[in-house]
Design an enzyme around this catalytic site. Structure first.
Site, PDB file in Angstrom:
ATOM      1  N   GLY A  17       0.820  -1.208   0.000  1.00 14.84           N
ATOM      2  CA  GLY A  17       0.000   0.000   0.000  1.00 14.84           C
ATOM      3  C   GLY A  17       0.850   1.252   0.000  1.00 14.84           C
ATOM      4  CD  GLN A  18      -1.922   6.034  -1.236  1.00 10.77           C
ATOM      5  OE1 GLN A  18      -1.535   7.114  -1.673  1.00 10.77           O
ATOM      6  NE2 GLN A  18      -3.136   5.875  -0.740  1.00 10.77           N
ATOM      7  CE1 TYR A  69     -13.316  -4.729   1.345  1.00 12.65           C
ATOM      8  CE2 TYR A  69     -13.845  -2.398   1.520  1.00 12.65           C
ATOM      9  CZ  TYR A  69     -14.058  -3.633   0.949  1.00 12.65           C
ATOM     10  OH  TYR A  69     -15.005  -3.765  -0.038  1.00 12.65           O
ATOM     11  CB  THR A  70      -8.653   1.759   1.871  1.00 13.22           C
ATOM     12  OG1 THR A  70      -8.026   1.151   0.729  1.00 13.22           O
ATOM     13  CG2 THR A  70      -7.758   1.606   3.092  1.00 13.22           C
ATOM     14  CB  THR A 109      -9.623   6.747   8.429  1.00 11.06           C
ATOM     15  OG1 THR A 109     -10.229   7.648   7.502  1.00 11.06           O
ATOM     16  CG2 THR A 109     -10.727   5.958   9.117  1.00 11.06           C
ATOM     17  CG  ASP A 110     -10.364  11.836   7.274  1.00  9.89           C
ATOM     18  OD1 ASP A 110     -10.051  10.720   6.821  1.00  9.89           O
ATOM     19  OD2 ASP A 110     -10.784  12.765   6.555  1.00  9.89           O
ATOM     20  CE1 TYR A 133     -11.173   2.635   5.483  1.00  2.00           C
ATOM     21  CE2 TYR A 133     -11.871   4.943   5.486  1.00  2.00           C
ATOM     22  CZ  TYR A 133     -10.867   3.997   5.590  1.00  2.00           C
ATOM     23  OH  TYR A 133      -9.578   4.391   5.812  1.00  2.00           O
ATOM     24  CE  LYS A 137      -8.650   2.086   9.534  1.00  2.00           C
ATOM     25  NZ  LYS A 137      -7.457   1.184   9.578  1.00  2.00           N
TER      26      LYS A 137
END
Length: 285
Positions: A17-18, A69-70, A109-110, A133, A137
């Site tokens: 991933g990134q 899982y994004t 995550t935001d 999502y 999270k």
């Protein structure tokens, strides 16, 4: 967990991933660590019963849990998979860390926020995710805090990198082939360079041996809309594509998006004595 615990073996999840890819660039040539970069093949997060046994093969002193899982819209129809990968896998990882006294840095995550305000969100701001999502999270955060409160959880937003799929790369591709693009102008937040985030994790937490458990926010400085972000990309690339701002209602998606999720970074700045680059400066790099 003690401050003197040495870190030798590091496991990074989400290796392709990134953030995982940026962490690999920073860590793989550091002689003081034995690093293992696990992608979905080496660590299938949806097969939760295998996770602890697989982690045990590497005997980590630190796990950087960057996998998730994004697929935000797809998660609305793939609820079980989203919760398996995000919540249940995180629970297994946290339980492993508790059993073996392993340090854990987990990314969140935001999207755990509902975006109804207009002021930067602190770690103490009320959560209320709008989509599957975000809910999965948040459930992951709660599982980690339940099973291993010694963990560090870092919420971030609008992540981009030269690796993987992200807004910057999508804009670059579309701007090369289209004369005009429409981008929502009423959702606000802060972009995050995955390279900046990886650098902070490695230099200011791992190498500095500075362990302060808790939830933190990290994103580049500055608050913009997706439209502003697209315009900056267009100007930087000097492409002739025209960028048009539109309201969210004109671009319906399967998953609801929060309108304002700019993150207050005061806690992480003060705790780890770091400086965070302005978003446009990082975009140019």
């Amino acid at each position: 967990m003690t401050q003197s615990k040495n870190i030798t073996n590091i496991v990074v999840t989400g290796a392709s991933g990134q953030l995982g890819s940026e962490l690999r660039l920073l860590l793989e040539n550091k002689d003081q660590y034995q690093c293992f970069f696990l992608d979905r093949k080496q660590l299938p997060l949806d097969q939760t019963l295998l996770i602890q046994d697989i982690l045990g093969m590497y005997e980590p002193d630190l796990i950087i849990h960057a996998a998730a899982y994004t697929q935000v819209d797809q998660a609305e129809a793939d609820i079980a998979q989203a919760y398996a990968v995000n919540q249940l896998a995180s629970e297994e990882i946290a339980q492993y860390c508790r059993l073996h006294d392993v340090r854990l840095i987990a990314l969140s995550t935001d999207y755990v926020f509902d975006g109804s305000g207009d002021m930067p969100l602190t770690e103490a701001s009320p959560v209320g995710p709008l989509n599957v999502y975000g809910k999965s999270k948040l459930a992951a955060e709660e599982a980690i805090q339940k099973w291993w409160p010694e963990s560090i959880i870092i919420r971030t937003s609008w992540v981009y990198s030269i690796f993987g799929n992200n807004f910057v790369k999508t804009m670059f591709r579309l701007m090369q082939s289209r004369a005009e693009l429409s981008v929502v102008n009423d959702q606000f937040g802060s972009p995050t360079s995955a390279r900046d985030l990886a650098g902070m994790i490695v230099s200011d937490i791992v190498e500095a041996e500075s362990w302060r458990p808790g939830v933190y926010h990290y994103a580049n400085e500055g608050i913009i809309s997706w439209y502003d972000f697209a315009v900056a990309i267009q100007e930087m690339l000097q492409l002739p594509c025209k960028v048009q701002g539109i309201p969210s209602e004109a671009y319906p998606t399967a998953a609801a998006r929060p309108k304002f999720t700019a993150l207050d970074k005061s806690k992480i700045i003060n705790t780890f004595a770091i400086q965070i680059p302005f978003w446009k400066d990082s975009l140019r790099c």
